[in-house]
Scaffold this active site. Sequence first.
Site, mmCIF file in Angstrom:
data_model
loop_
_atom_site.group_PDB
_atom_site.id
_atom_site.type_symbol
_atom_site.label_atom_id
_atom_site.label_comp_id
_atom_site.label_asym_id
_atom_site.label_seq_id
_atom_site.Cartn_x
_atom_site.Cartn_y
_atom_site.Cartn_z
ATOM 1 N N LYS A 34 0.824 -1.217 0.000
ATOM 2 C CA LYS A 34 0.000 0.000 0.000
ATOM 3 C C LYS A 34 0.857 1.266 0.000
ATOM 4 C CE LYS A 34 -2.267 -1.145 3.819
ATOM 5 N NZ LYS A 34 -1.850 -2.511 4.170
ATOM 6 N N ARG A 70 -9.734 0.205 9.077
ATOM 7 C CA ARG A 70 -9.305 -1.173 9.314
ATOM 8 C C ARG A 70 -10.350 -1.969 10.086
ATOM 9 N NH1 ARG A 70 -3.362 -0.199 9.049
ATOM 10 N NH2 ARG A 70 -2.279 -2.171 9.294
ATOM 11 N N ARG A 121 11.290 -6.803 4.630
ATOM 12 C CA ARG A 121 11.201 -5.373 4.951
ATOM 13 C C ARG A 121 11.818 -5.055 6.305
ATOM 14 N NH1 ARG A 121 5.302 -2.545 5.032
ATOM 15 N NH2 ARG A 121 5.172 -3.298 7.154
ATOM 16 N N ARG A 138 11.263 -1.764 12.007
ATOM 17 C CA ARG A 138 10.008 -1.853 12.756
ATOM 18 C C ARG A 138 9.959 -3.159 13.546
ATOM 19 N NH1 ARG A 138 5.114 -0.340 8.785
ATOM 20 N NH2 ARG A 138 4.114 -1.809 10.194
ATOM 21 N N ARG A 190 -0.595 -10.093 13.030
ATOM 22 C CA ARG A 190 -1.110 -8.999 12.182
ATOM 23 C C ARG A 190 -1.975 -9.556 11.056
ATOM 24 N NH1 ARG A 190 4.369 -6.421 10.826
ATOM 25 N NH2 ARG A 190 3.263 -5.001 9.432
HETATM 26 P P1 ADP Z 1 1.038 -2.637 8.072
HETATM 27 O O1 ADP Z 1 -0.018 -2.295 7.054
HETATM 28 O O2 ADP Z 1 2.347 -2.939 7.478
HETATM 29 O O3 ADP Z 1 0.592 -3.668 9.076
HETATM 30 P P2 ADP Z 1 0.840 0.035 9.272
HETATM 31 O O4 ADP Z 1 2.048 0.859 9.198
HETATM 32 O O5 ADP Z 1 -0.334 0.405 8.423
HETATM 33 O O6 ADP Z 1 1.345 -1.419 8.989
HETATM 34 O O7 ADP Z 1 0.294 -0.050 10.790
HETATM 35 C C1 ADP Z 1 1.133 -0.459 11.834
HETATM 36 C C2 ADP Z 1 0.296 -0.682 13.099
HETATM 37 O O8 ADP Z 1 -0.362 0.551 13.477
HETATM 38 C C3 ADP Z 1 -0.853 -1.686 12.965
HETATM 39 O O9 ADP Z 1 -0.427 -3.025 13.161
HETATM 40 C C4 ADP Z 1 -1.802 -1.213 14.072
HETATM 41 O O10 ADP Z 1 -1.376 -1.622 15.351
HETATM 42 C C5 ADP Z 1 -1.663 0.303 14.017
HETATM 43 N N1 ADP Z 1 -2.684 0.868 13.105
HETATM 44 C C6 ADP Z 1 -2.460 1.493 11.918
HETATM 45 N N2 ADP Z 1 -3.618 1.876 11.344
HETATM 46 C C7 ADP Z 1 -4.614 1.472 12.192
HETATM 47 C C8 ADP Z 1 -6.034 1.542 12.162
HETATM 48 N N3 ADP Z 1 -6.694 2.113 11.147
HETATM 49 N N4 ADP Z 1 -6.723 1.017 13.208
HETATM 50 C C9 ADP Z 1 -6.100 0.464 14.231
HETATM 51 N N5 ADP Z 1 -4.763 0.334 14.324
HETATM 52 C C10 ADP Z 1 -4.019 0.839 13.313
#
Ligand code: ADP
Length: 190
Positions: A14, A88, A127, A133, A145
Amino acid sequence: MLNIVLFGPPGAGKGTQADRLKEKYDLVHISTGDVFRALDPESDLAKLAKSYSDKGDLVPDDITIKILESEVTKYPNAKGVIYDGFPRTTGQAKALDLFLAAKGTSVTMMLSLVVPEDELKTRLIGRAKDSGREDDANPIIIQNRINTYNKSTAPVADYYKGQGKLIDINGVGSIGDITKSLFDSIEITK
Ligand code: ADP
């Protein structure tokens, strides 16, 4: 306004594709994951968010929705927004609909990157070497996740499907080919 929800499991690509869409259509790119990681690490809010993300769990909706809304409000003149990593949960999707309706706009489309689970795991472990991270480095957290995605986030695609806004995009192949599929879908739909 062109409001694109860019959707897909962790590791779907994404962020990479959002950069290209942003460039081409002059959009604001909002990634809730990036917003959480950019908070002052000493703040209570950052510590709270990290306590969830480090385990691979979702940050609760009330906090996430507030953060998202305050981020969008920073760009009153945006031509459009790419929502990356939000919504999400269906609760977040409903909140986004209300928030945009109050501004006289709405989600234009959801572009959903489809990638098989084995490929996601390989990408996330790869990654971790660059991203630093903690949630990328540990296979148990990666699995959590993906499980969280399947349980809480995948239903968000059905939510937009019900509105006739879901477009599936094959997320396997070269970055350029995937970008082209996204551009084509936007041209047909916008
Ligand atoms: P990825 O898509 O690689 O899992 P992100 O960078 O989008 O990672 O998100 C990292 C973390 O941030 C998620 O695992 C979650 O804990 C939190 N997070 C991000 N966006 C949301 C969301 N919309 N709702 C709840 N938690 C979120």
